[in-house]
Design an enzyme around this catalytic site. Structure first.
Site, PDB file in Angstrom:
ATOM      1  N   TYR A  75       0.781  -1.160  -0.003  1.00 13.22           N
ATOM      2  CA  TYR A  75       0.171  -0.038   0.030  1.00 13.22           C
ATOM      3  C   TYR A  75       0.927   1.348   0.116  1.00 13.22           C
ATOM      4  O   TYR A  75       0.600   2.145  -0.728  1.00 13.22           O
ATOM      5  CB  TYR A  75      -0.900  -0.233   1.037  1.00 13.22           C
ATOM      6  N   LYS A 113       1.183   4.239  -2.836  1.00 11.24           N
ATOM      7  CA  LYS A 113       0.831   5.419  -2.549  1.00 11.24           C
ATOM      8  C   LYS A 113       1.892   6.432  -2.665  1.00 11.24           C
ATOM      9  O   LYS A 113       1.745   7.719  -3.208  1.00 11.24           O
ATOM     10  CB  LYS A 113       0.079   5.816  -1.059  1.00 11.24           C
TER      11      LYS A 113
END
Length: 186
Positions: free
Chosen positions: A36, A40
């Protein structure tokens, strides 16, 4: 995909605003969220590149790292924090970035609880060694100079800024593409 879809329309009208969603995990890391955080973090590079490519056409691209209560974060926050972290407390900052009068471009904004702040890169003064000094042992013995922010800092905003720091001056053979020379972006 959405940025690619709207880009030609923004080019045709000579203006546009895009806000991408990143995360504090992409900037700070977050235990147990390597995939993640990597995704990002990539959004930041994407936003900065689109900001450069769109600048000459009045297309501004920014990213927001929201801190808000979601299904993913519901189990992390206490009740007081939950009350302060409504998504509606981030929305005004996003809408301001989307406004035609907003001049911000290439910014990463962290926002939550009615608070927002622009993030920036900062570099320590660093260490420059002569070719004959370039050994791992020399570097390690002087590592404090690499990481010391007390002796002077810079705020690079382009790859060229970092190249100048690395080689001491601009590289004549390096052609820096100006936004108006670019092919128009994505």
């Amino acid at each position: 995909a959405c940025a690619k879809a709207v880009w030609p329309h923004m080019l045709a009208q000579g203006a546009g605003r895009i806000v991408l969603t990143t995360s504090g995990a992409g900037a700070h890391g977050n235990f147990g969220q390597a995939n993640y955080a990597a995704a990002k973090g990539a959004i930041v590079g994407f936003a900065l590149t689109l900001a450069l490519e769109g600048a000459a056409k009045n297309i501004h691209v920014n990213a927001v790292a929201p801190m808000a209560l979601t299904d993913m974060t519901r189990g992390i926050f206490n009740e007081r924090q939950k009350a302060s972290l409504a998504a509606s407390f981030v929305s005004p900052f996003v809408l301001a970035l989307l406004h035609g009068d907003c001049r911000e471009n290439g910014a990463i904004i962290e926002a939550g609880g009615g608070w927002a702040a622009k993030r920036r890169w900062q570099c320590a003064q660093g260490l420059r060694l002569r070719p004959e000094e370039l050994t791992p042992e020399t570097v390690l013995s002087r590592w404090d100079e690499v990481v010391d922010f007390g002796g002077g800092v810079t705020y690079p905003s382009t790859t060229t800024d970092c190249l100048v720091a690395a080689v001491g001056d601009a590289i004549p053979a390096l052609k820096v593409i100006k936004a108006d020379e670019a092919s128009g972006g994505i």
